[in-house]
Design an enzyme around this catalytic site. Structure first.
Site, short mmCIF file in Angstrom:
data_model
loop_
_atom_site.label_atom_id
_atom_site.label_comp_id
_atom_site.label_asym_id
_atom_site.label_seq_id
_atom_site.Cartn_x
_atom_site.Cartn_y
_atom_site.Cartn_z
N HIS A 1 -38.18 65.74 16.06
CA HIS A 1 -37.49 66.73 16.61
C HIS A 1 -37.84 67.19 18.15
O HIS A 1 -36.92 67.64 18.87
CB HIS A 1 -37.33 67.95 15.81
CG HIS A 1 -36.33 67.65 14.68
ND1 HIS A 1 -35.26 68.52 14.28
CD2 HIS A 1 -36.43 66.47 13.70
CE1 HIS A 1 -34.57 67.74 13.01
NE2 HIS A 1 -35.33 66.96 12.76
N VAL B 1 -35.65 65.93 22.07
CA VAL B 1 -35.06 67.16 22.95
C VAL B 1 -35.96 67.23 24.02
O VAL B 1 -37.04 68.11 24.01
CB VAL B 1 -34.90 68.43 22.26
CG1 VAL B 1 -34.12 69.38 23.15
CG2 VAL B 1 -34.19 68.08 20.76
N GLY C 1 -37.96 65.53 25.59
CA GLY C 1 -39.24 64.87 25.70
C GLY C 1 -40.03 65.73 24.80
O GLY C 1 -39.98 66.84 24.35
N ASP D 1 -42.67 67.82 24.64
CA ASP D 1 -43.43 68.83 25.38
C ASP D 1 -43.63 70.23 24.72
O ASP D 1 -43.84 71.15 24.94
CB ASP D 1 -42.48 69.08 26.43
CG ASP D 1 -41.02 69.53 26.15
OD1 ASP D 1 -40.66 69.68 24.84
OD2 ASP D 1 -40.20 69.96 27.05
N SER E 1 -41.61 72.13 23.21
CA SER E 1 -40.56 73.32 23.37
C SER E 1 -40.09 73.63 22.01
O SER E 1 -39.47 74.79 21.86
CB SER E 1 -39.63 72.76 24.44
OG SER E 1 -38.85 71.39 23.93
N PRO F 1 -30.21 63.11 16.31
CA PRO F 1 -29.60 62.35 15.28
C PRO F 1 -29.30 63.22 14.18
O PRO F 1 -30.10 64.33 13.87
CB PRO F 1 -30.82 61.17 15.10
CG PRO F 1 -31.70 61.23 16.13
CD PRO F 1 -31.60 62.64 16.64
N HIS G 1 -38.86 59.07 6.64
CA HIS G 1 -38.23 59.72 5.37
C HIS G 1 -38.80 59.28 4.18
O HIS G 1 -38.51 59.59 3.12
CB HIS G 1 -36.92 59.41 5.42
CG HIS G 1 -36.04 59.88 6.44
ND1 HIS G 1 -34.72 60.07 6.66
CD2 HIS G 1 -36.57 61.07 7.44
CE1 HIS G 1 -34.06 60.88 7.82
NE2 HIS G 1 -35.57 61.58 8.18
N THR G 2 -39.66 58.14 4.25
CA THR G 2 -40.48 57.59 3.07
C THR G 2 -41.35 58.97 2.34
O THR G 2 -41.76 58.96 1.17
CB THR G 2 -41.50 56.68 3.24
OG1 THR G 2 -41.89 56.35 2.23
CG2 THR G 2 -42.19 57.01 4.14
N ASP H 1 -37.11 59.66 -0.65
CA ASP H 1 -37.52 58.19 -1.06
C ASP H 1 -37.89 58.53 -2.67
O ASP H 1 -38.96 58.88 -2.81
CB ASP H 1 -38.86 57.84 -0.34
CG ASP H 1 -39.25 56.51 -0.55
OD1 ASP H 1 -38.67 55.84 -1.40
OD2 ASP H 1 -40.45 56.00 -0.18
#
Length: 334
Positions: A76, A80, A82, A84, A86, A168, A198-199, A250
């Site tokens: 995440h 957004v 890069g 960094d 944030s 996404p 997501h595993t 999963d």
């Protein structure tokens, strides 16, 4: 003699111009996210990796859900503006306060690692690099393969909730997913590989329960869900039930990193709609199938590819020099 001096002068000018051109090109390359390298803190903070690893290990031993939280935090953050850090900044209109990031966990682990690093080598290690290392260590602690993490990021100066709109999403069709990843310099193989994170971890019922009852106003479930799997999901997320109940993404492998996530996609057991689409769309199915076809060593190719994709994602818009800072406290700009 005069001609020789003139030639020497011209040669010197050419060399000076070439040097400045090389320097300028190098600075431009670093600005595009190529400024990281393995061993960046070797001289300035040699214990950085062991300190972060220790903080992550302690947290994961106390709470297994921390590992997927730290992995998704890195994702995440990078998507957004890069990689960094944030996403760590607190405030009413920051990325951290946005809807897409409201369920992220593990921030206290980054704070703990940062506090130890500020004691060992003050003002040296960026919060962005801590997030990158913590994500790698989380994968390793859940059974994934270790990879070398290039370091040298600086922390961002801006964090706005509105910038998270392009993360996404759980309902994104494949075309949108491919575009969002391409916008970050990541290809379709990178997409399928990174979603494989997501595993490990869970999803709240509110993210997918709409698939179970009245999908697209059909009064029935999403046809991509295996009919034998449907009763299990409905039992966990009854219509009108607790929207924040957590369900493994999963099934059967919530705390173990490997390629079983792709097996579940193939068998119609994808929990998140955007995940399930990876199997139903030919553009992505070929990569899912590839992770299922390793001879004799299931998951080995996925583990190797995941590390490669994480390094690639970790260089999205890396900030260097005056583009960023080294935060003493990760939750606020200096």
């Amino acid at each position: 003699m005069e001609v020789s001096s003139l030639n020497k002068t011209l040669i010197l000018l050419v060399l000076v111009l070439a040097t400045f051109t090389t320097m300028a090109q190098g600075q431009g390359s670093r600005g595009r996210g190529q400024g990281t390298r393995v061993g960046f803190y070797r001289a300035t903070c040699p214990r950085v990796e062991s300190i972060v690893q220790s903080a992550v290990e302690s947290a994961v031993q106390a709470n297994r859900t921390i590992a997927p939280g730290l992995l998704r935090m890195f994702f995440h953050d990078c998507f957004v503006n890069g990689c960094d850090a944030s996403v760590l900044i607190e405030g009413p209109s920051t990325e951290k306060a946005s809807g897409p990031n409201s369920l992220l966990t593990g921030f206290e682990v980054i704070d703990a690692a940062k506090a130890q690093l500020e004691s060992a080598c003050p003002g040296v290690v960026s919060c962005a690099d801590i997030v990158a290392l913590a994500a790698r260590d989380s994968v390793v602690l859940t059974g994934g393969r270790r990879w070398q993490v290039p370091l040298g990021r600086r922390d961002g100066l801006v964090s706005q909730a509105s910038d998270t709109a392009n993360l996404p999403g759980a309902t994104d069709p494949i075309t949108v997913q491919i575009r969002k990843f391409a916008d970050k310099g990541l290809n379709t193989q990178d997409l399928v590989t990174l979603v494989g994170g997501h595993t490990i971890g869970t999803a709240a019922c509110l993210l997918f329960s709409y698939r179970l009852y009245n999908f697209n106003n059909t009064n029935g479930p999403d046809p991509d869900i295996n009919q034998a799997f449907l009763p299990q999901l409905r039992a966990l997320c009854p219509n009108g039930g607790n929207a924040f109940r957590r369900v493994a993404m999963d099934t059967g492998s919530v705390n173990s990193f490997g390629n079983s996530f792709y097996e579940n996609l193939r068998n119609g057991r994808g929990v998140i709609e955007s995940d399930a689409k990876l199997w139903s769309d030919r553009r992505t199915q070929r990569y899912v199938q590839g992770f299922l076809g390793v001879r004799g060593q299931p998951g080995s190719r996925f583990n190797a590819e995941f590390g490669r994709a994480m390094v690639k994602m970790g260089n999205i818009h890396v900030k260097t020099g005056r583009q960023g800072q080294i935060r003493r406290v990760c939750t606020a700009t200096n």
